[in-house]
Design a protein around this motif. Structure first.
Motif, PDB file in Angstrom:
ATOM      1  N   PRO A 136      -0.434   3.053   0.217  1.00  0.00           N
ATOM      2  CA  PRO A 136      -1.479   3.449  -0.759  1.00  0.00           C
ATOM      3  C   PRO A 136      -2.838   3.687  -0.110  1.00  0.00           C
ATOM      4  N   ALA A 137      -3.190   2.879   0.894  1.00  0.00           N
ATOM      5  CA  ALA A 137      -4.482   3.070   1.555  1.00  0.00           C
ATOM      6  C   ALA A 137      -4.538   4.417   2.264  1.00  0.00           C
TER       7      ALA A 137
ATOM      8  N   THR B  53      -2.768   7.064   1.479  1.00  0.00           N
ATOM      9  CA  THR B  53      -2.797   8.092   0.434  1.00  0.00           C
ATOM     10  C   THR B  53      -4.201   8.262  -0.140  1.00  0.00           C
ATOM     11  N   ASP B  54      -4.870   7.147  -0.424  1.00  0.00           N
ATOM     12  CA  ASP B  54      -6.232   7.223  -0.954  1.00  0.00           C
ATOM     13  C   ASP B  54      -7.191   7.843   0.053  1.00  0.00           C
ATOM     14  N   ALA B  55      -7.057   7.468   1.305  1.00  0.00           N
ATOM     15  CA  ALA B  55      -7.916   8.057   2.332  1.00  0.00           C
ATOM     16  C   ALA B  55      -7.674   9.558   2.451  1.00  0.00           C
TER      17      ALA B  55
ATOM     18  N   ASN C 124      -6.631  11.551   0.049  1.00  0.00           N
ATOM     19  CA  ASN C 124      -7.213  12.211  -1.128  1.00  0.00           C
ATOM     20  C   ASN C 124      -8.727  12.349  -0.988  1.00  0.00           C
ATOM     21  N   ILE C 125      -9.379  11.337  -0.418  1.00  0.00           N
ATOM     22  CA  ILE C 125     -10.829  11.421  -0.217  1.00  0.00           C
ATOM     23  C   ILE C 125     -11.178  12.551   0.745  1.00  0.00           C
TER      24      ILE C 125
ATOM     25  N   SER D 198      -3.300  16.395   1.504  1.00  0.00           N
ATOM     26  CA  SER D 198      -2.138  16.101   0.666  1.00  0.00           C
ATOM     27  C   SER D 198      -1.247  15.101   1.393  1.00  0.00           C
TER      28      SER D 198
ATOM     29  N   SER E 143       3.210   9.700  -1.050  1.00  0.00           N
ATOM     30  CA  SER E 143       3.192   8.242  -1.229  1.00  0.00           C
ATOM     31  C   SER E 143       4.065   7.540  -0.211  1.00  0.00           C
TER      32      SER E 143
END
Length: 462
Positions: free
Chosen positions: A296-297, A299-301, A303-304, A308, A311
């Motif tokens: 998740p970390a 993935t979030d990074a 997105n920021i 793309s 997960s």
């Protein structure tokens, strides 16, 4: 007498044999005027007596333990009524299973045939008789062997030579067992792989770009109806292993260099055991860390940053595997660097080298063979990791060089192909053995390359 009490009795007899043999050697020493009269020390005479007391008895015990069930069951079947003994083999095997279930207490039916119950009673009777006879035989053999060796204890008996010969034979047997076990595993994998390659051509397996073995599950389908191209799996394995090594090796080496060359003894005595503890954490714990924190970390990074990121990605699995390998690389590299002679450090410092120059020009080159071995072991562990890949990278076989996409590895596919009740008569199941053979060949190539690099570096230095 059951197996455990019998083995304990044999252990007691062996200890008694050692004490008796040693006492006899001491008595011979006293009679001949001192320890110098004997060829060997009294310990060797006691050890020789214990060996003769234990080894023949253990051979008989192992032989009987291996063949006991078959011999007794043959005797029981011979006493069955004719109408049961004349049954087809498949039905007779069911009767044998019922007899074994009754003997072991796993009664599968409330209605038991009198003939089968009588056969089970005969089996128990034969088993008790066999255990009693085996106990008597082993005890008698131990006593006779102890007595025989004690009678032969003389100043001329070369007990040490005999004991060392037994130890040498034991070591050779252990080494041969390892070699033959490895050969047996390789041959079994090769045999099943050949069966697979009779269904799926080798070139389609090695150079195919699609992997979808689930299409070849049913018996009415032919193996070629599935897609067994191993390139996506190989590429995924190399991608994840490469990411893991890029994380683990630099950080692990820096940890090792700091602990061995810069850290004080107090800090080192605390940090080194902690490294070993971190290296012993089960991989499933790292898998949970990868699935619930790292993936998740990332993935979030992504997105920021406008990327793309799936997960389940190769980057998440590779980074977590690399984190798992940092204690392994750091601990073993520390041991390798510390094994470099102190005289090399002192000589470099006496010539005016700084600490960093000594590490770069002296310590690391001297420790390179060991470090290459550590890196090779880390690569093998990265390639063979399964749990982290399943939980962080998924099971999808995608041919991609993008670390943000989901990939899979050889070991994960082997596990997924062999999960559940499988019949080893279709390409889907046999593909696991082909993947195992491929992994074996890749690991062998890595070993050959590493040995070649180390050999060339040594010859260059010489």
């Amino acid at each position: 007498m059951t197996s455990i009490p019998l083995l304990l009795t044999l252990c007691v007899l062996t200890v008694v044999g050692f004490l008796v043999g040693r006492s006899k050697a001491l008595a011979v020493c006293a009679a001949q005027g001192g320890p110098g009269a004997l060829h060997s020390r009294p310990f060797y005479y006691g050890t020789l007596t214990a060996i003769w007391c234990a080894v023949p008895a253990l051979i008989v015990y192992s032989f009987w333990h291996f063949f006991q069930s078959t011999i007794i069951m043959d005797m029981v079947i011979a006493n069955l009524p004719e109408q049961i003994r004349s049954l087809p083999e498949a039905h007779l095997n069911l009767v044998v299973n019922d007899i074994k279930n009754i003997v072991s207490g796993n009664i599968v039916s409330a209605q038991i045939s009198p003939a089968i119950q009588a056969a089970a009673d005969h089996y128990k009777s034969f088993e008790k008789t066999a255990q009693a006879a085996l106990t008597v035989i082993i005890t008698a053999m131990a006593i006779v062997a102890t007595t025989g060796v004690c009678l032969k204890i003389t100043p001329k008996l070369r007990a040490r030579n005999h004991v060392e010969k037994v130890v040498e034979i034991t070591l050779i047997a252990c080494a041969a067992l390892v070699v033959f076990t490895t050969i047996g595993i390789a041959l079994s994998v090769l045999y099943e792989s050949i069966r697979f390659f009779k269904i799926v051509p080798v070139h389609k397996f090695l150079f195919g770009l699609e992997w979808s073995p689930q299409l070849a599950i049913h018996a009415e389908q032919i193996g070629s109806s599935g897609m067994f191209g191993a390139v996506p799996i190989i590429f995924g394995t190399m991608l994840i292993a490469g990411i893991a090594i890029c994380v683990a090796v630099p950080i692990g080496l820096m940890v090792a260099i700091y602990l061995s060359e810069y850290a004080n003894a107090r800090f080192r005595n605390v940090a080194k055991p902690l490294l070993d503890i971190l290296g012993s954490i089960p991989t499933v714990v790292y898998g949970f860390f990868a699935a619930f924190i790292a993936a998740p970390a990332i993935t979030d990074a992504g997105n920021i940053l406008g990327l793309s990121v799936s997960s389940a990605s190769a980057l998440a699995a590779g980074v977590v595997i690399g984190i798992m390998l940092i204690p392994f690389v750091g601990s073993f590299s520390h041991d390798v660097i510390k094994a470099v002679p102190q005289s090399l450090r002192d000589g470099a410092v006496s010539l005016g080298s700084t600490r960093s120059e000594t590490i770069i020009n002296i310590m690391l080159p001297a420790a390179l063979p060991g470090i290459v071995g550590v890196v090779l072991l880390a690569v093998s562990r990265a390639i063979g990791e399964t749990m982290i890949v399943v939980m962080a990278a998924g099971l999808s076989a995608h041919l991609t060089a993008n670390p943000f996409k989901a990939v899979t590895t050889v070991t994960v596919q082997i596990v997924s192909l062999l999960v559940g009740e499988q019949e080893f008569d279709n390409a889907k199941t046999l593909a696991a053995f082909a993947l195992g053979l491929l992994l074996f060949v890749v690991t062998l190539i890595l070993n050959v390359v590493a040995l070649t690099v180390v050999r060339k570096y040594r010859s260059h230095n010489e």
